[in-house]
Design a protein around this motif. Sequence first.
Motif, PDB file in Angstrom:
ATOM      1  N   THR A 138       0.834  -1.398  -0.029  1.00  0.00           N
ATOM      2  CA  THR A 138      -0.219   0.198   0.040  1.00  0.00           C
ATOM      3  C   THR A 138       0.895   1.298   0.022  1.00  0.00           C
ATOM      4  O   THR A 138       1.207   1.924  -1.152  1.00  0.00           O
ATOM      5  N   THR A 139       1.375   1.527   1.304  1.00  0.00           N
ATOM      6  CA  THR A 139       2.110   3.049   1.296  1.00  0.00           C
ATOM      7  C   THR A 139       3.313   2.903   0.218  1.00  0.00           C
ATOM      8  O   THR A 139       3.602   3.948  -0.448  1.00  0.00           O
ATOM      9  N   ASP A 140       4.002   2.066   0.126  1.00  0.00           N
ATOM     10  CA  ASP A 140       5.349   1.967  -0.769  1.00  0.00           C
ATOM     11  C   ASP A 140       4.956   2.012  -2.105  1.00  0.00           C
ATOM     12  O   ASP A 140       5.425   2.886  -2.782  1.00  0.00           O
ATOM     13  N   LEU A 141       4.042   1.405  -2.521  1.00  0.00           N
ATOM     14  CA  LEU A 141       3.553   1.536  -3.917  1.00  0.00           C
ATOM     15  C   LEU A 141       3.099   2.931  -4.245  1.00  0.00           C
ATOM     16  O   LEU A 141       3.189   3.594  -5.301  1.00  0.00           O
ATOM     17  N   MET A 142       2.201   3.501  -3.145  1.00  0.00           N
ATOM     18  CA  MET A 142       1.621   4.839  -3.547  1.00  0.00           C
ATOM     19  C   MET A 142       2.883   5.683  -3.717  1.00  0.00           C
ATOM     20  O   MET A 142       2.794   6.824  -4.467  1.00  0.00           O
ATOM     21  N   LEU A 143       4.111   5.733  -2.842  1.00  0.00           N
ATOM     22  CA  LEU A 143       5.211   6.549  -2.831  1.00  0.00           C
ATOM     23  C   LEU A 143       5.828   6.464  -4.338  1.00  0.00           C
ATOM     24  O   LEU A 143       6.107   7.305  -4.868  1.00  0.00           O
ATOM     25  N   LEU A 144       5.880   5.163  -4.810  1.00  0.00           N
ATOM     26  CA  LEU A 144       6.402   4.981  -6.101  1.00  0.00           C
ATOM     27  C   LEU A 144       5.369   5.654  -7.391  1.00  0.00           C
ATOM     28  O   LEU A 144       6.187   6.457  -8.001  1.00  0.00           O
ATOM     29  N   ARG A 145       4.177   5.449  -7.176  1.00  0.00           N
ATOM     30  CA  ARG A 145       3.111   6.108  -8.152  1.00  0.00           C
ATOM     31  C   ARG A 145       3.466   7.957  -7.866  1.00  0.00           C
ATOM     32  O   ARG A 145       3.681   8.451  -9.176  1.00  0.00           O
ATOM     33  N   MET A 146       3.681   8.274  -6.818  1.00  0.00           N
ATOM     34  CA  MET A 146       3.944   9.748  -6.659  1.00  0.00           C
ATOM     35  C   MET A 146       5.072  10.144  -7.188  1.00  0.00           C
ATOM     36  O   MET A 146       5.329  11.233  -7.951  1.00  0.00           O
ATOM     37  N   PHE A 147       6.149   9.280  -6.902  1.00  0.00           N
ATOM     38  CA  PHE A 147       7.616   9.448  -7.839  1.00  0.00           C
ATOM     39  C   PHE A 147       7.436   9.592  -9.204  1.00  0.00           C
ATOM     40  O   PHE A 147       7.996  10.500  -9.606  1.00  0.00           O
ATOM     41  N   LEU A 148       6.662   8.524  -9.619  1.00  0.00           N
ATOM     42  CA  LEU A 148       6.860   8.390 -11.170  1.00  0.00           C
ATOM     43  C   LEU A 148       6.087   9.946 -11.599  1.00  0.00           C
ATOM     44  O   LEU A 148       6.100  10.259 -12.622  1.00  0.00           O
ATOM     45  N   ALA A 149       4.982  10.259 -10.809  1.00  0.00           N
ATOM     46  CA  ALA A 149       4.012  11.374 -11.559  1.00  0.00           C
ATOM     47  C   ALA A 149       4.654  12.597 -11.246  1.00  0.00           C
ATOM     48  O   ALA A 149       4.793  13.453 -12.198  1.00  0.00           O
ATOM     49  N   PHE A 150       5.587  12.983 -10.296  1.00  0.00           N
ATOM     50  CA  PHE A 150       6.007  14.328  -9.994  1.00  0.00           C
ATOM     51  C   PHE A 150       7.690  14.136 -10.158  1.00  0.00           C
ATOM     52  O   PHE A 150       8.238  14.773 -11.162  1.00  0.00           O
ATOM     53  N   PRO A 151       8.351  13.627  -8.985  1.00  0.00           N
ATOM     54  CA  PRO A 151       9.780  13.833  -8.906  1.00  0.00           C
ATOM     55  C   PRO A 151      10.648  13.526 -10.179  1.00  0.00           C
ATOM     56  O   PRO A 151      11.408  14.344 -10.942  1.00  0.00           O
ATOM     57  N   LEU A 152      10.221  12.241 -10.863  1.00  0.00           N
ATOM     58  CA  LEU A 152      10.849  11.764 -11.812  1.00  0.00           C
ATOM     59  C   LEU A 152      10.730  12.819 -12.959  1.00  0.00           C
ATOM     60  O   LEU A 152      11.704  13.009 -13.726  1.00  0.00           O
ATOM     61  N   THR A 153       9.660  13.285 -13.436  1.00  0.00           N
ATOM     62  CA  THR A 153       9.403  14.034 -14.571  1.00  0.00           C
ATOM     63  C   THR A 153      10.360  15.668 -13.867  1.00  0.00           C
ATOM     64  O   THR A 153      11.018  16.143 -14.862  1.00  0.00           O
ATOM     65  N   PHE A 154       9.955  16.004 -12.912  1.00  0.00           N
ATOM     66  CA  PHE A 154      10.180  17.500 -12.616  1.00  0.00           C
ATOM     67  C   PHE A 154      11.652  17.655 -12.065  1.00  0.00           C
ATOM     68  O   PHE A 154      12.170  18.626 -12.187  1.00  0.00           O
ATOM     69  N   LEU A 155      12.458  16.371 -11.968  1.00  0.00           N
ATOM     70  CA  LEU A 155      13.890  16.615 -11.583  1.00  0.00           C
ATOM     71  C   LEU A 155      14.464  16.911 -13.025  1.00  0.00           C
ATOM     72  O   LEU A 155      15.325  17.844 -13.228  1.00  0.00           O
ATOM     73  N   LEU A 156      13.809  16.310 -14.220  1.00  0.00           N
ATOM     74  CA  LEU A 156      14.371  16.635 -15.485  1.00  0.00           C
ATOM     75  C   LEU A 156      13.755  17.977 -15.945  1.00  0.00           C
ATOM     76  O   LEU A 156      14.664  18.713 -16.433  1.00  0.00           O
ATOM     77  N   VAL A 157      12.524  18.323 -15.631  1.00  0.00           N
ATOM     78  CA  VAL A 157      12.060  19.468 -16.329  1.00  0.00           C
ATOM     79  C   VAL A 157      12.895  20.902 -15.529  1.00  0.00           C
ATOM     80  O   VAL A 157      13.174  21.658 -16.259  1.00  0.00           O
ATOM     81  N   ASN A 158      13.008  20.427 -14.079  1.00  0.00           N
ATOM     82  CA  ASN A 158      13.491  21.619 -13.333  1.00  0.00           C
ATOM     83  C   ASN A 158      15.023  21.918 -13.769  1.00  0.00           C
ATOM     84  O   ASN A 158      15.559  22.816 -14.136  1.00  0.00           O
ATOM     85  N   GLY A 159      15.785  20.690 -14.043  1.00  0.00           N
ATOM     86  CA  GLY A 159      17.023  20.720 -14.519  1.00  0.00           C
ATOM     87  C   GLY A 159      17.321  21.583 -15.575  1.00  0.00           C
ATOM     88  O   GLY A 159      17.935  22.318 -15.960  1.00  0.00           O
ATOM     89  N   VAL A 160      16.391  20.909 -16.776  1.00  0.00           N
ATOM     90  CA  VAL A 160      16.345  21.571 -17.892  1.00  0.00           C
ATOM     91  C   VAL A 160      15.949  23.258 -17.861  1.00  0.00           C
ATOM     92  O   VAL A 160      16.688  24.063 -18.417  1.00  0.00           O
ATOM     93  N   THR A 161      14.884  23.465 -16.992  1.00  0.00           N
ATOM     94  CA  THR A 161      14.496  24.958 -16.788  1.00  0.00           C
ATOM     95  C   THR A 161      15.810  25.897 -16.131  1.00  0.00           C
ATOM     96  O   THR A 161      16.183  26.874 -16.851  1.00  0.00           O
ATOM     97  N   ILE A 162      16.383  25.160 -15.376  1.00  0.00           N
ATOM     98  CA  ILE A 162      17.503  25.989 -14.743  1.00  0.00           C
ATOM     99  C   ILE A 162      18.619  26.255 -15.747  1.00  0.00           C
ATOM    100  O   ILE A 162      19.166  27.151 -15.710  1.00  0.00           O
ATOM    101  N   LEU A 163      18.858  25.113 -16.445  1.00  0.00           N
ATOM    102  CA  LEU A 163      20.010  25.186 -17.433  1.00  0.00           C
ATOM    103  C   LEU A 163      19.623  26.279 -18.617  1.00  0.00           C
ATOM    104  O   LEU A 163      20.358  27.299 -18.861  1.00  0.00           O
ATOM    105  N   VAL A 164      18.309  26.383 -19.109  1.00  0.00           N
ATOM    106  CA  VAL A 164      17.836  27.403 -20.041  1.00  0.00           C
ATOM    107  C   VAL A 164      17.847  28.710 -19.421  1.00  0.00           C
ATOM    108  O   VAL A 164      18.395  29.645 -20.020  1.00  0.00           O
ATOM    109  N   GLY A 165      17.430  28.659 -18.237  1.00  0.00           N
ATOM    110  CA  GLY A 165      17.266  30.065 -17.544  1.00  0.00           C
ATOM    111  C   GLY A 165      18.479  30.584 -17.175  1.00  0.00           C
ATOM    112  O   GLY A 165      18.773  31.816 -17.624  1.00  0.00           O
ATOM    113  N   VAL A 166      19.480  29.943 -16.779  1.00  0.00           N
ATOM    114  CA  VAL A 166      20.878  30.170 -16.684  1.00  0.00           C
ATOM    115  C   VAL A 166      21.595  30.909 -17.952  1.00  0.00           C
ATOM    116  O   VAL A 166      22.203  31.966 -18.044  1.00  0.00           O
ATOM    117  N   GLY A 167      21.219  29.992 -19.037  1.00  0.00           N
ATOM    118  CA  GLY A 167      21.769  30.236 -20.242  1.00  0.00           C
ATOM    119  C   GLY A 167      21.321  31.643 -20.724  1.00  0.00           C
ATOM    120  O   GLY A 167      21.871  32.692 -20.902  1.00  0.00           O
TER     121      GLY A 167
END
Length: 617
Positions: A138-167
């Motif tokens: 239950t809990t662990d699988l919920m954490l995994l779904r949340m990870f796939l929904a937000f951190p996975l995407t947003f670590l990428l998105v934020n990384g790119v955004t920061i690079l572009v913004g700094v550029g």
Amino acid sequence: MLTTPAPAPDHLAEKRSTVRALLRLWPYVRPVRARLGSAAVIAVLASCVGLVIPLVLKWMVDGPVADRDPSGVWLGALYLLLLGVAEALLFGLRRWLVARPLSAVEAGMRAALYRHLQRLPVAFHDRWASGQLLSRGTTDLMLLRMFLAFPLTFLLVNGVTILVGVGIMLVQDWTLGLVILGPAVPVMITCGIFEKKYSAVARRAQDQVGDLTTVVEESVLGVRIIKGFGRHRSQARAFHELSHTLRGTELRKARLLASIWAVIVTLPEVAIGAALVVGVVQVADGALSAGTLVAFLSTALALRWPVESIGFLLAMSQEAATATDRYFEVMDAEVESDAVAPPGAERPVHRPVHTGSGRLGGLRFESVRFRYPDAPPDSPPLLDRVDLHIRPGESMALVGATGSGKTTLTTLVPRLHEVTDGRITLDGEDITALSREELRAMVAVAFEEPTLFSASVGENVLMGAGDGAGDEELGRALAVAQADFAHALPQGTGTQVGEQGLSLSGGQRQRLALARAVVGRPRFLVLDDPLSALDVHTEAAVEAALRQVLADTTALIVAHRPSTVLLADRVALLSGGRIAAVGTHHELLRTSAEYAHLMSGLDGREDHEGLREGDGR
Ligand SMILES: Nc1ncnc2c1ncn2[C@@H]1O[C@H](COP(=O)(O)OP(=O)(O)OP(=O)(O)O)[C@@H](O)[C@H]1O
Ligand SMILES: [Mg+2]
């Protein structure tokens, strides 16, 4: 109090990599990779759209605002509105893209876990607290779904955004850009330290959730005992202590998060302040246009969120990594092999198998030795060289002092536990040479604890039969087990029994479990004290009906009472880990002092039963 005795794998010893842990999710994520990928691209796009806004601002400040051109300002405002709407729509689209596939991933992983749990050997379940398994599902699988929904995407998105913004900022003005970049190194170092510390605490918290789940589960299942003994206070105290510990761990997590936030928020803020001062001086000197400074600062402000969120994105990724570890600890546990063992591979076959030979038919235990896998290694085996032959069609009662290993012996036949040495044959065939499916179709069991499931009475009984079985088989089995009360229930055999059958009496449950054992007309029947909860008259009726069933079934019946023993053709006495004597009830009464002692003084029904046996056959 149960904690998890499950050996924590070397996740503490070995330097564990978050990325490597998370990569194990790939097989489950693979089917939705297209959607997840496009969602990430869309999110990057949305983020970059946000970064265009400062450029429009620059154009407005240096153009229409400086020129005092109201229509130009309105046009700029319109652009800003459109960009804002586009950003919002793109983020909405991203969410829509990922929501459904990710719940499918979660459901898929949960189904895989459940399937796996069903196939794990009983020895595994002996070892693992159920709450730990529950919390993983239950809990662990919920954490995994949340990870796939937000951190996975947003670590990428934020990384790119920061690079572009700094550029963008460096292009606007590289001195100011360097001022902003100042805190990058200390922030990265902080993140590294944080990750390591957080990972350990996250793991502890998740394990503690598992322990807490175990307590809740036990106290719900054991509510009668707890109330009966007035233990609700001590139970509540135990719960309180565990939840207090968990709270401490969660607070430690919060403190870690707070400290990384302090660094991640403060340093960039200081850098922005410094850039503002430097920029204003430059604008005053005429070295920089006001519009550029506005664009620069609003870009910097737009990057604040992507930078600040890295703290909790990392935290969530850590939690997801530990959740993945916990998930795979169960998934990696070895299931019962379903492959038929190649002869001689698993354990030496002592004698060649003579299939079909009458002498070797029936159920045979040959030099069976057994020790529980979790028993102390220096303790003697619980069963030591058990030799017993139950002839085809014969029913054998198994008698022994409490704790002598009778239940254990019965679990060896359907291979709920594996014999440590020796072998068991059914009609001459080694049980390890049969697939589990074949084996369990041949052998039916009913245990001391009659376990029923939250289903109808009929479904509970028909679990013991093949797929084709219907009302006819059900009726017959209920009749044999003297469970005709089922027809008188409010909805007949369609009546739902509560969780664990608690809406039925102990004897009723026992008779349903017995009906389940006989409904499939098994060739081999293993009954662990199936009649202990019945009154003498019902027991006698069940016996009479069972005799008909047992006529062509080879049966091993654990018995405590003389009345149950008399159901059988012969009796075996289990003592000191081996079969000490075999014979009829009366033979053993005469020849074995231990047997006579076991059977005497139970309820003084011996003579009466003896009489009944005398004229009963
Ligand atoms: N899963 C287990 N792991 C380790 N030891 C076990 C396990 N189950 C039972 N035992 C031990 O094995 C011994 C025999 O237990 P078993 O249940 O086979 O006895 P029994 O003869 O059926 O007793 P009873 O007549 O009370 O039902 C006991 O000492 C018990 O502590
Ligand atoms: Mg027992």
